[in-house]
Design a protein around this motif. Structure first.
Motif, short mmCIF file in Angstrom:
data_model
loop_
_atom_site.label_atom_id
_atom_site.label_comp_id
_atom_site.label_asym_id
_atom_site.label_seq_id
_atom_site.Cartn_x
_atom_site.Cartn_y
_atom_site.Cartn_z
N ASP A 2 23.95 6.58 -22.90
CA ASP A 2 25.18 5.81 -22.74
C ASP A 2 26.15 6.44 -21.77
OD1 ASP A 2 26.13 3.87 -25.60
OD2 ASP A 2 24.27 3.97 -24.48
N LYS A 34 26.37 -0.32 -20.65
CA LYS A 34 26.04 0.29 -21.94
C LYS A 34 24.55 0.08 -22.19
CE LYS A 34 30.40 -1.24 -23.74
NZ LYS A 34 30.98 -2.43 -24.31
N ASN A 35 23.97 0.92 -22.95
CA ASN A 35 22.58 0.74 -23.37
C ASN A 35 21.62 0.44 -22.23
OD1 ASN A 35 22.09 1.04 -26.17
ND2 ASN A 35 23.57 -0.61 -26.48
N THR A 37 18.03 0.78 -20.50
CA THR A 37 16.65 1.13 -20.85
C THR A 37 15.79 1.10 -19.59
OG1 THR A 37 17.04 -0.14 -22.86
CG2 THR A 37 14.79 0.61 -22.48
N PHE A 49 19.95 -3.62 -18.68
CA PHE A 49 21.30 -3.26 -19.13
C PHE A 49 21.72 -4.20 -20.23
CE2 PHE A 49 20.90 -2.54 -14.60
CZ PHE A 49 21.38 -1.26 -14.44
N LYS A 50 22.45 -3.67 -21.16
CA LYS A 50 23.07 -4.53 -22.16
C LYS A 50 24.52 -4.66 -21.74
CE LYS A 50 21.13 -4.52 -26.40
NZ LYS A 50 20.84 -3.88 -27.69
#
Ligand SMILES: [Zn+2]
Length: 272
Positions: A2, A34-35, A37, A49-50
Motif C-alpha cells: 500500500d 491503493k491495493n 496487485t 489497482f483498486k
C-alpha cells in the motif's frame, strides 16, 4: 504494498525493489493507488489497482425488466430485446483442443513443451477476455437503463451436473454475470432483484399464470392450453421475472432509486 507504488506518467510507474516499469496500457489517473496487485498470466505481466469510484446514478429508460439468461441467446429481456452471446469458447474450441493435444505430446519440462503451454494459456486468456467484454457491455446496459432488473437465482452447480448444459453455462459466464450485476446496480443506482430459484419462471404462463407440469428444454415455444398464449420460451420466462420484480419492488423500499421526500415520510396521526 500500500502506498509504495507511484504512478509517474501515463505509462510509467515505480515499484519498490523492481524499480521503474513501462506499461503497454494507459495507467489510471490516481495520485496514490491503493491495493496494487502484480500478477502473471501466460507470458504477460499484469498490474491491477483498486480505486474508489464515485457512484453515478443514470437516468433510466425502463422501470422494471425481467432478464432470462439462456443457452440459445445470452439474455432475453421482457421488453422483447434479445442479446446474443459470443459463444467465444466454441469458436476457439477446436484450436484449443489442437493446442492441448500438442502440449500433452511434448515432454514436460522441455523448452518446446513450455512454448506450447504458453500458447494454450494465451488462447484461454483471449477467450476469457472476449467473454468478459460481452458481459460487461450487457450488464452496463442493463444497470444504466433499467430502474429494476429481475434475474433468476440460477442453480448453477445443479445445472453444471448436467454435462450438456455445463459447457453452455460456463461459456456464458453466469457467475460473472451476477457479480457484475451486483456491483453495477450499486454504481448506476438501479435495483437488482434475484428471484428464487424454485420459482418456475419457464413453466408458468406469463399471461394467465397457469403452470405446466413439465417443459422440456427442447421446446422453444411456450404454448398455454388455458389461454392459448403462444410465445418464445425465453421471452415468457423473462416476462414472469419482470412480474416478480414489479411485485417485489412494491413492498421493498427502493432507497437509492426514488428517495422518499421527508415530508411524505412523516407518519400522520390517524384519527380515532
Ligand atoms: Zn395462459
Amino acid at each position: 504494498m500500500d502506498g509504495t507504488i507511484k504512478i509517474l506518467s501515463s505509462n510509467k510507474l515505480k515499484v519498490p525493489v523492481i524499480g521503474c516499469l513501462k506499461t503497454y496500457e494507459r495507467l489510471p489517473v490516481v495520485p496514490d493507488p491503493k491495493n496494487v496487485t502484480i500478477s502473471r498470466e501466460a507470458d504477460r505481466w499484469f498490474i491491477s489497482f483498486k480505486i474508489d469510484v464515485t457512484v453515478a446514478p443514470t437516468d433510466k429508460i425502463v422501470d422494471v425488466v425481467g432478464i432470462d439468461l439462456g443457452i440459445k441467446a445470452l439474455a432475453t429481456l421482457s421488453t422483447g430485446k434479445i442479446i446474443k452471446g459470443t459463444n467465444s469458447y466454441r469458436k476457439h474450441e477446436k484450436k484449443l483442443a489442437r493446442l492441448q493435444r500438442k502440449v500433452s505430446r511434448k515432454v514436460s519440462g522441455s523448452a518446446n513443451g513450455h512454448k506450447a503451454q504458453v500458447k494454450v494459456q494465451k488462447l484461454h486468456r483471449k477467450i476469457a477476455n472476449l467473454r468478459k467484454d460481452t458481459l460487461h457491455k450487457l450488464t452496463s446496459q442493463l444497470c444504466k437503463n433499467h430502474a429494476i432488473n429481475a434475474i433468476e437465482d440460477l442453480n448453477v452447480s445443479g445445472m453444471l451436473a448436467n454435462h450438456k448444459l455445463a459447457k453452455s453455462i460456463a461459456d456464458m459466464g453466469f457467475y460473472e454475470f451476477r457479480r457484475q450485476m451486483e456491483y453495477k446496480s450499486e454504481l448506476y443506482g438501479s435495483k437488482l432483484i434475484i428471484v428464487d430459484r424454485f420459482y418456475p419462471s419457464s413453466k408458468t404462463c406469463s399471461n394467465c399464470g397457469a403452470i405446466k407440469d413439465s417443459l422440456p428444454l427442447s421446446e422453444r415455444v411456450f404454448y398455454c392450453e388455458h389461454c392459448h398464449l403462444k410465445i418464445d420460451r425465453d421471452l415468457n420466462a423473462a416476462r414472469n421475472l419482470e412480474k416478480i420484480g414489479r411485485a417485489t419492488a412494491k413492498f421493498t423500499p427502493v432507497d437509492n432509486l426514488e428517495p422518499t421526500p421527508l415530508v411524505e415520510a412523516v407518519v400522520k396521526p390517524t384519527q380515532a
